[in-house]
Design a protein around this motif. Structure first.
Motif, PDB file in Angstrom:
ATOM      1  N   PHE A  19       0.994  -1.259   0.045  1.00  0.00           N
ATOM      2  CA  PHE A  19       0.091  -0.143   0.167  1.00  0.00           C
ATOM      3  C   PHE A  19       0.678   1.339  -0.021  1.00  0.00           C
ATOM      4  CE2 PHE A  19      -2.797  -3.224   1.673  1.00  0.00           C
ATOM      5  CZ  PHE A  19      -4.036  -3.135   1.122  1.00  0.00           C
ATOM      6  N   GLU A  20       0.493   2.119  -0.774  1.00  0.00           N
ATOM      7  CA  GLU A  20       1.381   3.628  -0.942  1.00  0.00           C
ATOM      8  C   GLU A  20       0.337   4.529   0.033  1.00  0.00           C
ATOM      9  OE1 GLU A  20       4.243   3.796  -2.132  1.00  0.00           O
ATOM     10  OE2 GLU A  20       4.363   1.898  -3.187  1.00  0.00           O
ATOM     11  N   GLN A  21       1.128   5.532   0.185  1.00  0.00           N
ATOM     12  CA  GLN A  21       0.269   6.450   0.804  1.00  0.00           C
ATOM     13  C   GLN A  21      -0.029   7.920   0.159  1.00  0.00           C
ATOM     14  OE1 GLN A  21      -0.249   6.456   4.172  1.00  0.00           O
ATOM     15  NE2 GLN A  21      -1.447   8.643   4.280  1.00  0.00           N
ATOM     16  N   TYR A  22      -1.254   8.346  -0.313  1.00  0.00           N
ATOM     17  CA  TYR A  22      -1.536   9.320  -1.085  1.00  0.00           C
ATOM     18  C   TYR A  22      -2.258  10.481  -0.455  1.00  0.00           C
ATOM     19  CZ  TYR A  22      -0.935   5.855  -4.749  1.00  0.00           C
ATOM     20  OH  TYR A  22      -0.553   4.712  -5.594  1.00  0.00           O
ATOM     21  N   LYS A  23      -2.191  11.651  -1.009  1.00  0.00           N
ATOM     22  CA  LYS A  23      -2.798  12.645  -0.534  1.00  0.00           C
ATOM     23  C   LYS A  23      -3.832  13.168  -2.030  1.00  0.00           C
ATOM     24  CE  LYS A  23      -2.460  17.374   1.240  1.00  0.00           C
ATOM     25  NZ  LYS A  23      -1.512  18.388   1.593  1.00  0.00           N
ATOM     26  N   CYS A  24      -4.969  13.451  -1.686  1.00  0.00           N
ATOM     27  CA  CYS A  24      -5.891  14.057  -2.593  1.00  0.00           C
ATOM     28  C   CYS A  24      -5.530  15.515  -2.691  1.00  0.00           C
ATOM     29  CB  CYS A  24      -7.411  13.965  -2.246  1.00  0.00           C
ATOM     30  SG  CYS A  24      -8.633  14.588  -3.639  1.00  0.00           S
ATOM     31  N   MET A  25      -5.452  15.998  -3.713  1.00  0.00           N
ATOM     32  CA  MET A  25      -4.969  17.475  -4.210  1.00  0.00           C
ATOM     33  C   MET A  25      -6.323  18.327  -4.276  1.00  0.00           C
ATOM     34  SD  MET A  25      -2.009  16.783  -3.931  1.00  0.00           S
ATOM     35  CE  MET A  25      -1.216  18.578  -4.362  1.00  0.00           C
ATOM     36  N   ARG A  32      -4.230   5.390   2.196  1.00  0.00           N
ATOM     37  CA  ARG A  32      -3.406   4.492   1.788  1.00  0.00           C
ATOM     38  C   ARG A  32      -4.202   3.774   0.654  1.00  0.00           C
ATOM     39  NH1 ARG A  32      -0.986   0.424   5.886  1.00  0.00           N
ATOM     40  NH2 ARG A  32      -2.534  -0.534   5.106  1.00  0.00           N
ATOM     41  N   GLY A  33      -3.619   3.679  -0.365  1.00  0.00           N
ATOM     42  CA  GLY A  33      -4.191   2.996  -1.882  1.00  0.00           C
ATOM     43  C   GLY A  33      -3.388   2.098  -2.369  1.00  0.00           C
ATOM     44  N   ILE A  34      -3.660   1.250  -3.248  1.00  0.00           N
ATOM     45  CA  ILE A  34      -3.003   0.233  -4.037  1.00  0.00           C
ATOM     46  C   ILE A  34      -3.620   0.322  -5.551  1.00  0.00           C
ATOM     47  CG2 ILE A  34      -4.485  -1.566  -3.425  1.00  0.00           C
ATOM     48  CD1 ILE A  34      -1.868  -3.216  -3.206  1.00  0.00           C
ATOM     49  N   CYS A  43     -13.733  12.200  -1.584  1.00  0.00           N
ATOM     50  CA  CYS A  43     -14.310  12.826  -2.899  1.00  0.00           C
ATOM     51  C   CYS A  43     -14.264  12.043  -4.228  1.00  0.00           C
ATOM     52  CB  CYS A  43     -13.907  14.187  -2.913  1.00  0.00           C
ATOM     53  SG  CYS A  43     -12.284  14.322  -3.472  1.00  0.00           S
ATOM     54  N   GLU A  44     -13.908  11.047  -4.228  1.00  0.00           N
ATOM     55  CA  GLU A  44     -13.907  10.300  -5.525  1.00  0.00           C
ATOM     56  C   GLU A  44     -13.145  10.754  -6.491  1.00  0.00           C
ATOM     57  OE1 GLU A  44     -17.321   8.668  -6.480  1.00  0.00           O
ATOM     58  OE2 GLU A  44     -17.821   7.599  -4.682  1.00  0.00           O
ATOM     59  N   SER A  45     -12.200  11.842  -6.203  1.00  0.00           N
ATOM     60  CA  SER A  45     -11.422  12.579  -7.411  1.00  0.00           C
ATOM     61  C   SER A  45      -9.958  11.650  -7.578  1.00  0.00           C
ATOM     62  CB  SER A  45     -10.850  13.984  -6.763  1.00  0.00           C
ATOM     63  OG  SER A  45      -9.789  14.463  -7.510  1.00  0.00           O
ATOM     64  N   GLY A  46      -9.792  11.825  -8.880  1.00  0.00           N
ATOM     65  CA  GLY A  46      -8.511  11.177  -9.322  1.00  0.00           C
ATOM     66  C   GLY A  46      -7.169  12.036  -9.224  1.00  0.00           C
ATOM     67  N   ASN A  47      -7.563  13.211  -8.753  1.00  0.00           N
ATOM     68  CA  ASN A  47      -6.360  14.125  -8.726  1.00  0.00           C
ATOM     69  C   ASN A  47      -5.408  13.908  -7.242  1.00  0.00           C
ATOM     70  OD1 ASN A  47      -4.633  16.152  -9.160  1.00  0.00           O
ATOM     71  ND2 ASN A  47      -6.073  17.781  -8.429  1.00  0.00           N
ATOM     72  N   VAL A  48      -4.755  12.808  -7.262  1.00  0.00           N
ATOM     73  CA  VAL A  48      -4.186  12.293  -5.964  1.00  0.00           C
ATOM     74  C   VAL A  48      -2.764  12.413  -6.246  1.00  0.00           C
ATOM     75  CG1 VAL A  48      -5.839  10.998  -5.189  1.00  0.00           C
ATOM     76  CG2 VAL A  48      -4.351  10.198  -6.498  1.00  0.00           C
ATOM     77  N   LYS A  49      -1.728  12.500  -5.383  1.00  0.00           N
ATOM     78  CA  LYS A  49      -0.324  12.644  -5.262  1.00  0.00           C
ATOM     79  C   LYS A  49       0.094  11.468  -4.338  1.00  0.00           C
ATOM     80  CE  LYS A  49       3.327  15.456  -5.189  1.00  0.00           C
ATOM     81  NZ  LYS A  49       3.675  16.964  -4.878  1.00  0.00           N
ATOM     82  N   LYS A  50       1.108  10.743  -4.879  1.00  0.00           N
ATOM     83  CA  LYS A  50       1.804   9.685  -3.873  1.00  0.00           C
ATOM     84  C   LYS A  50       2.715  10.666  -2.993  1.00  0.00           C
ATOM     85  CE  LYS A  50       3.354   6.017  -5.837  1.00  0.00           C
ATOM     86  NZ  LYS A  50       4.179   5.014  -6.524  1.00  0.00           N
ATOM     87  N   ILE A  51       2.845  10.162  -1.681  1.00  0.00           N
ATOM     88  CA  ILE A  51       3.608  11.106  -0.887  1.00  0.00           C
ATOM     89  C   ILE A  51       4.495  10.134  -0.128  1.00  0.00           C
ATOM     90  CG2 ILE A  51       1.835  13.067  -0.259  1.00  0.00           C
ATOM     91  CD1 ILE A  51       0.987  11.945   2.017  1.00  0.00           C
TER      92      ILE A  51
END
Length: 51
Positions: A19-25, A32-34, A43-51
């Motif tokens: 699992f990677e840690q993500y932040k929604c922009m 955490r996501g995979i 919010c179901e946005s695809g505008n996420v960044k791996k942190i």
């Protein structure tokens, strides 16, 4: 109709999924996501960044 083949067995060992840690922009939620096309669970946005 769609039918699933129930004869397929998948066994996963602990540590197989990473699992990677993500932040929604858009809403700043951290989660955490995979996978390849990760979406924010809030919010179901695809505008996420791996942190």
């Amino acid at each position: 109709m769609c039918f699933a083949d129930s004869s397929v067995s998948v066994e996963l060992e602990e540590g197989d999924l990473v699992f990677e840690q993500y932040k929604c922009m858009d809403c700043s939620y951290q989660f955490r996501g995979i996978g390849k096309k990760v979406k924010c669970p809030t919010c179901e946005s695809g505008n996420v960044k791996k942190i």
